[in-house]
Structures are given as C-alpha cells and as structure tokens.
Write a protein that holds these residues in place. Structure first.
Motif, PDB file in Angstrom:
ATOM      1  N   HIS A 176       0.827  -1.229   0.181  1.00  0.00           N
ATOM      2  CA  HIS A 176       0.387  -0.398  -0.336  1.00  0.00           C
ATOM      3  C   HIS A 176       0.851   1.383   0.119  1.00  0.00           C
ATOM      4  CE1 HIS A 176      -3.615   2.494   0.701  1.00  0.00           C
ATOM      5  NE2 HIS A 176      -3.022   2.934   1.640  1.00  0.00           N
ATOM      6  N   LEU A 177       1.658   1.027   1.192  1.00  0.00           N
ATOM      7  CA  LEU A 177       3.214   2.623   1.074  1.00  0.00           C
ATOM      8  C   LEU A 177       3.769   2.831  -0.829  1.00  0.00           C
ATOM      9  CD1 LEU A 177       4.356   2.152   4.201  1.00  0.00           C
ATOM     10  CD2 LEU A 177       1.975   3.296   3.650  1.00  0.00           C
ATOM     11  N   SER A 178       3.482   1.615  -0.803  1.00  0.00           N
ATOM     12  CA  SER A 178       4.209   1.564  -2.194  1.00  0.00           C
ATOM     13  C   SER A 178       3.634   2.086  -3.498  1.00  0.00           C
ATOM     14  CB  SER A 178       5.574  -0.025  -2.914  1.00  0.00           C
ATOM     15  OG  SER A 178       6.153  -0.029  -1.596  1.00  0.00           O
ATOM     16  N   CYS A 179       2.293   2.249  -3.789  1.00  0.00           N
ATOM     17  CA  CYS A 179       1.177   2.375  -4.251  1.00  0.00           C
ATOM     18  C   CYS A 179       1.264   3.531  -4.101  1.00  0.00           C
ATOM     19  CB  CYS A 179       0.637   1.410  -4.292  1.00  0.00           C
ATOM     20  SG  CYS A 179      -0.008  -0.164  -5.124  1.00  0.00           S
ATOM     21  N   VAL A 180       1.323   4.383  -2.890  1.00  0.00           N
ATOM     22  CA  VAL A 180       0.416   5.992  -2.587  1.00  0.00           C
ATOM     23  C   VAL A 180       2.054   6.344  -2.877  1.00  0.00           C
ATOM     24  CG1 VAL A 180       0.843   7.179  -0.770  1.00  0.00           C
ATOM     25  CG2 VAL A 180      -0.607   5.752  -0.502  1.00  0.00           C
ATOM     26  N   ALA A 181       3.691   6.011  -2.489  1.00  0.00           N
ATOM     27  CA  ALA A 181       4.624   6.626  -3.115  1.00  0.00           C
ATOM     28  C   ALA A 181       4.651   6.520  -4.867  1.00  0.00           C
ATOM     29  CB  ALA A 181       5.690   5.452  -2.798  1.00  0.00           C
ATOM     30  N   MET A 182       4.378   5.249  -5.515  1.00  0.00           N
ATOM     31  CA  MET A 182       4.374   5.890  -7.315  1.00  0.00           C
ATOM     32  C   MET A 182       3.564   6.924  -7.689  1.00  0.00           C
ATOM     33  SD  MET A 182       4.533   1.977  -8.378  1.00  0.00           S
ATOM     34  CE  MET A 182       4.225   0.603  -6.830  1.00  0.00           C
ATOM     35  N   ALA A 183       2.043   6.318  -6.762  1.00  0.00           N
ATOM     36  CA  ALA A 183       1.105   7.407  -7.430  1.00  0.00           C
ATOM     37  C   ALA A 183       1.216   9.335  -6.933  1.00  0.00           C
ATOM     38  CB  ALA A 183      -0.844   7.289  -6.356  1.00  0.00           C
ATOM     39  N   GLY A 184       2.081   9.620  -5.683  1.00  0.00           N
ATOM     40  CA  GLY A 184       2.700  11.036  -5.848  1.00  0.00           C
ATOM     41  C   GLY A 184       3.649  10.996  -7.080  1.00  0.00           C
ATOM     42  N   LEU A 185       5.004   9.856  -7.610  1.00  0.00           N
ATOM     43  CA  LEU A 185       5.579  10.629  -8.098  1.00  0.00           C
ATOM     44  C   LEU A 185       4.951  10.637  -8.843  1.00  0.00           C
ATOM     45  CD1 LEU A 185       8.547   7.447  -7.154  1.00  0.00           C
ATOM     46  CD2 LEU A 185       8.282  10.038  -7.327  1.00  0.00           C
ATOM     47  N   ILE A 186       4.135  10.264 -10.376  1.00  0.00           N
ATOM     48  CA  ILE A 186       3.358   9.906 -11.070  1.00  0.00           C
ATOM     49  C   ILE A 186       3.541  11.652 -11.642  1.00  0.00           C
ATOM     50  CG2 ILE A 186       1.303   9.164 -12.513  1.00  0.00           C
ATOM     51  CD1 ILE A 186       1.830   6.543 -11.676  1.00  0.00           C
ATOM     52  N   VAL A 187       1.970  12.080 -10.033  1.00  0.00           N
ATOM     53  CA  VAL A 187       1.752  12.645  -9.945  1.00  0.00           C
ATOM     54  C   VAL A 187       2.816  14.212  -9.953  1.00  0.00           C
ATOM     55  CG1 VAL A 187       0.220  15.184  -9.078  1.00  0.00           C
ATOM     56  CG2 VAL A 187      -0.469  12.628  -8.785  1.00  0.00           C
ATOM     57  N   ALA A 188       3.936  14.234  -9.524  1.00  0.00           N
ATOM     58  CA  ALA A 188       5.537  15.349  -9.103  1.00  0.00           C
ATOM     59  C   ALA A 188       5.836  15.054 -10.949  1.00  0.00           C
ATOM     60  CB  ALA A 188       6.553  14.407  -8.496  1.00  0.00           C
ATOM     61  N   LEU A 189       6.166  14.207 -11.484  1.00  0.00           N
ATOM     62  CA  LEU A 189       6.488  14.160 -13.150  1.00  0.00           C
ATOM     63  C   LEU A 189       5.818  14.974 -13.558  1.00  0.00           C
ATOM     64  CD1 LEU A 189       7.352  10.663 -13.498  1.00  0.00           C
ATOM     65  CD2 LEU A 189       9.301  12.745 -13.192  1.00  0.00           C
ATOM     66  N   PHE A 190       4.277  14.772 -13.378  1.00  0.00           N
ATOM     67  CA  PHE A 190       2.603  15.142 -14.985  1.00  0.00           C
ATOM     68  C   PHE A 190       3.033  16.927 -14.154  1.00  0.00           C
ATOM     69  CE2 PHE A 190      -1.634  16.812 -14.939  1.00  0.00           C
ATOM     70  CZ  PHE A 190      -1.877  16.720 -16.179  1.00  0.00           C
ATOM     71  N   ARG A 191       3.404  17.061 -12.966  1.00  0.00           N
ATOM     72  CA  ARG A 191       3.203  18.719 -12.758  1.00  0.00           C
ATOM     73  C   ARG A 191       4.892  19.564 -13.383  1.00  0.00           C
ATOM     74  NH1 ARG A 191       3.311  19.428  -6.562  1.00  0.00           N
ATOM     75  NH2 ARG A 191       3.063  21.787  -7.425  1.00  0.00           N
ATOM     76  N   ARG A 192       5.580  18.799 -13.506  1.00  0.00           N
ATOM     77  CA  ARG A 192       6.969  19.102 -14.610  1.00  0.00           C
ATOM     78  C   ARG A 192       6.539  18.849 -15.253  1.00  0.00           C
ATOM     79  NH1 ARG A 192      12.188  17.178 -12.044  1.00  0.00           N
ATOM     80  NH2 ARG A 192      13.384  18.652 -13.215  1.00  0.00           N
ATOM     81  N   GLN A 193       5.501  18.716 -16.064  1.00  0.00           N
ATOM     82  CA  GLN A 193       5.395  18.650 -17.752  1.00  0.00           C
ATOM     83  C   GLN A 193       4.226  19.669 -17.858  1.00  0.00           C
ATOM     84  OE1 GLN A 193       6.698  16.442 -19.662  1.00  0.00           O
ATOM     85  NE2 GLN A 193       7.464  15.346 -18.410  1.00  0.00           N
ATOM     86  N   CYS A 194       3.658  20.307 -17.591  1.00  0.00           N
ATOM     87  CA  CYS A 194       2.497  21.343 -16.838  1.00  0.00           C
ATOM     88  C   CYS A 194       3.228  22.300 -17.693  1.00  0.00           C
ATOM     89  CB  CYS A 194       2.310  21.031 -16.129  1.00  0.00           C
ATOM     90  SG  CYS A 194       0.759  20.154 -15.505  1.00  0.00           S
TER      91      CYS A 194
END
Length: 64
Positions: free
Chosen positions: A26-44
């Motif tokens: 569960h912690l790994s999934c939350v961390a991966m989701a956070g990383l995906i959002v962070a990468l998305f924010r950098r692309q904006c």
C-alpha cells in the motif's frame, strides 16, 4: 507527513491492511502515485498545484 499529504489528495482513505507485506504494498502504491503526480506537474506548462494535477490526471484517465 509526505505520505499523509499523498493519501489525502489521492483520496486513498484509511488502510485496512493487517499484514506487514500488505501495508508495504500500500505504501509503495501511494509513493508511486505521488511520483506520477510530481512528474505530471513538471510537464505542465504553468504551475499546477498537487490537487489540481490529481484532478487533471483523473479526468484524463476517465476519458480513456
């Protein structure tokens, strides 16, 4: 604190897991989701809040 922030804005709610392996997953999934959002924010092209990025990603995934 970072984990709590991710869980709140990714709307993951409380963990109902009892086994250590399940909690780690569960912690790994939350961390991966956070990383995906962070990468998305950098692309904006403009500054985007974490919450807005989550909404935009959810909208994009819903349209697929």
């Amino acid at each position: 604190m970072c984990f709590k922030y991710y869980k709140q804005y990714l709307m993951l709610g409380k963990s109902k897991f009892r086994k250590a392996a399940s909690v780690r997953s569960h912690l790994s999934c939350v961390a991966m989701a956070g990383l995906i959002v962070a990468l998305f924010r950098r692309q904006c092209s403009r500054k985007t809040s974490f919450r807005r990025a989550v909404r935009l990603i959810a909208r994009e995934l819903h349209d697929i």
